[in-house]
Design an enzyme around this catalytic site. Structure first.
Site, short mmCIF file in Angstrom:
data_model
loop_
_atom_site.label_atom_id
_atom_site.label_comp_id
_atom_site.label_asym_id
_atom_site.label_seq_id
_atom_site.Cartn_x
_atom_site.Cartn_y
_atom_site.Cartn_z
N HIS A 209 0.79 -1.24 0.00
CA HIS A 209 0.00 0.00 0.00
C HIS A 209 0.82 1.29 0.00
O HIS A 209 0.28 2.37 -0.14
CB HIS A 209 -0.95 0.03 1.20
CG HIS A 209 -0.26 0.40 2.49
ND1 HIS A 209 0.30 -0.52 3.31
CD2 HIS A 209 -0.04 1.60 3.06
CE1 HIS A 209 0.85 0.08 4.34
NE2 HIS A 209 0.66 1.37 4.23
C1 UD1 Z 1 -1.63 5.96 5.78
C2 UD1 Z 1 -0.32 6.45 6.39
C3 UD1 Z 1 0.71 5.32 6.39
C4 UD1 Z 1 0.17 4.06 7.02
C5 UD1 Z 1 -1.15 3.69 6.33
C6 UD1 Z 1 -1.77 2.44 6.92
C7 UD1 Z 1 0.12 8.85 5.99
C8 UD1 Z 1 0.95 9.80 5.27
N1 UD1 Z 1 0.25 7.55 5.63
O1 UD1 Z 1 -1.43 5.68 4.41
O2 UD1 Z 1 1.84 5.74 7.12
O3 UD1 Z 1 1.08 3.01 6.86
O4 UD1 Z 1 -2.06 4.79 6.45
O5 UD1 Z 1 -2.79 1.96 6.07
O6 UD1 Z 1 -0.63 9.23 6.86
N2 UD1 Z 1 -8.93 5.21 1.61
C9 UD1 Z 1 -10.19 4.64 1.47
N3 UD1 Z 1 -10.76 4.09 2.58
C10 UD1 Z 1 -10.16 4.10 3.80
C11 UD1 Z 1 -8.87 4.68 3.91
C12 UD1 Z 1 -8.27 5.22 2.80
O7 UD1 Z 1 -10.76 4.62 0.39
O8 UD1 Z 1 -10.76 3.61 4.76
C13 UD1 Z 1 -8.30 5.83 0.42
C14 UD1 Z 1 -8.11 7.33 0.62
O9 UD1 Z 1 -9.23 8.01 0.19
C15 UD1 Z 1 -6.91 7.62 -0.22
C16 UD1 Z 1 -6.10 6.32 -0.15
O10 UD1 Z 1 -7.00 5.30 0.27
O11 UD1 Z 1 -7.25 7.85 -1.56
C17 UD1 Z 1 -4.93 6.42 0.77
O12 UD1 Z 1 -5.32 6.77 2.10
P1 UD1 Z 1 -4.44 7.75 2.99
O13 UD1 Z 1 -5.10 7.96 4.29
O14 UD1 Z 1 -4.06 8.93 2.19
O15 UD1 Z 1 -3.09 7.01 3.25
P2 UD1 Z 1 -2.65 5.50 3.40
O16 UD1 Z 1 -2.05 5.07 2.11
O17 UD1 Z 1 -3.70 4.64 3.98
#
Ligand code: UD1
Length: 361
Positions: A209
């Site tokens: 991820h």
């Molecule tokens: C975040 C953390 C990372 C951690 C990870 C665990 C930061 C910079 N990164 O990354 O350190 O290892 O979480 O998973 O804070 N999304 C969904 N549904 C959800 C959650 C996320 O659709 O429940 C989507 C978001 O809209 C976004 C993408 O997934 O487009 C990434 O989510 P984001 O919170 O930006 O960061 P992670 O990659 O999860």
């Protein structure tokens, strides 16, 4: 009664906070108010952990997600500040390295509220990672740094932290407590092995991820191509993170492995206990593999958990397909003794004592 505010937002933080919340409730000396930033919001990325792990319901849910780093962190900062002004806690507790972590630390520090950083001192030395920026800045403005390893302490010393008015404690890794505590009942609570018709030791557990992998098509292609090659030998089970799902769709990639939706903690523990090995770019899963006596192939260029690599429990392979396949073959032959103590014992209680001491002054 003293009061702390815990700031949470992302999946790995729920696991860590579950351990400490339980201890706080047992002691009945500190009131804990939980703020969920909303960074992770899908039921299977958030709610399931609160339910399964008995994490107290957040008093506040800020519903901030799916924004650019600046917008996300900025909105969190503004909303957390308001809450802290109202709650007036003795300390703010934050975990790890996410945008929720830095937002919580910054909001508290500017209000002269003590900041406790759990999982402090970790470094990847890769300033391209948003997580590295978050953790360096968070450590610098914290009052109590709860470190998981000797390496973490050394990193802080190298950055001159011995000369700063910051308390540094080596408490150990709180995820170890989570694996031990919830591992006792996971078999009874999870049916995932049966549901997916998996045989012990006959499948590989993979998660991908990280932004550095998902946002570069060549890297993502290489990793998934290696997983596809392993799949006929040992089924590759991959709980798919929403970011990775989005990126695979946008690149029109359809790797032939077994994708499943993100799983709760009990299912994850059962997958870990029963798998052959782990392939991941997650930080937490590297150690969860070790705690469950499994080798780990790290699909990153570096790791914050370097002791796993130094002791040959894990190998760093980046996004190099050949290296992933070689590491897979190597770990089929290796039989290491996983009884080595790398991450402390009774960590939650140790962190609790450090926090208790801090807020008495
Ligand atoms: C975040 C953390 C990372 C951690 C990870 C665990 C930061 C910079 N990164 O990354 O350190 O290892 O979480 O998973 O804070 N999304 C969904 N549904 C959800 C959650 C996320 O659709 O429940 C989507 C978001 O809209 C976004 C993408 O997934 O487009 C990434 O989510 P984001 O919170 O930006 O960061 P992670 O990659 O999860």
């Amino acid at each position: 009664m003293k009061k702390i505010v815990t700031i949470l937002g992302a999946r790995p933080q729920f696991v860590k906070a579950a351990v400490l919340s339980r201890i706080i409730q047992n002691h009945q000396e500190i009131e804990e108010v939980i703020v969920h930033t909303g960074q992770h919001f899908d039921a299977n990325m958030s709610e399931v952990f609160f339910t399964e792990m008995d994490i107290p319901k957040p008093k506040y849910n800020l519903a901030i997600n799916s924004l650019s780093h600046g917008a996300m962190t900025g909105q969190m900062l503004e909303k957390i500040e308001k809450i802290l002004l109202e709650e007036k806690p003795d300390a703010v507790v934050i975990y790890g390295d996410t945008n929720s972590t830095i937002a919580g630390a910054l909001a508290a520090k500017k209000l002269y509220i003590k900041v406790v950083h759990i999982e402090a001192g970790l470094r990847s030395f890769n300033m391209q990672m948003p997580e590295e920026i978050n953790r360096i800045l968070t450590d610098r403005i914290s009052d109590l740094l709860c470190c998981p390893t000797n390496t973490a302490i050394k990193n802080l010393q190298n950055e001159g932290f011995d000369n700063l008015p910051i308390t540094i404690e080596k408490n150990g890794d709180i995820m170890k407590d989570a694996v031990e505590f919830y591992g006792k009942s996971s078999e009874e609570k999870s049916s995932i092995i049966k549901k997916l018709n998996l045989q012990k030791n006959e499948f590989v557990l993979a998660t991908i991820h990280r932004q550095e992998n998902t946002d570069e098509i060549t890297k993502l292609k290489n990793i998934f191509s290696a997983l596809e090659e392993i799949h006929p030998k040992k089924k590759v089970i991959l709980p798919l993170h929403p970011r990775t799902k989005k990126m695979l769709e946008s690149y029109n990639l359809h790797p032939k492995i077994t994708f499943i939706n993100p799983v709760g903690y009990f299912d994850m523990l059962e997958l870990l206990k029963n798998c052959n090995l782990v392939i991941t770019d997650s930080g937490g899963l590297q150690k969860e593999a070790f705690f469950n006596k499994k080798h780990c192939i790290i699909a990153r260029e570096e790791t914050e958990w370097i002791e796993l690599v130094e002791n040959n429990f894990a190998e760093i392979v980046g996004s190099n397909k050949q290296k992933i396949l070689q590491a897979y073959e190597l770990f089929q032959q290796k039989k290491l003794d996983f009884s080595k103590q790398l991450y402390g014992n009774n960590v939650g209680e140790s962190i609790y004592s450090s926090i208790y001491k801090l807020i008495q002054n």
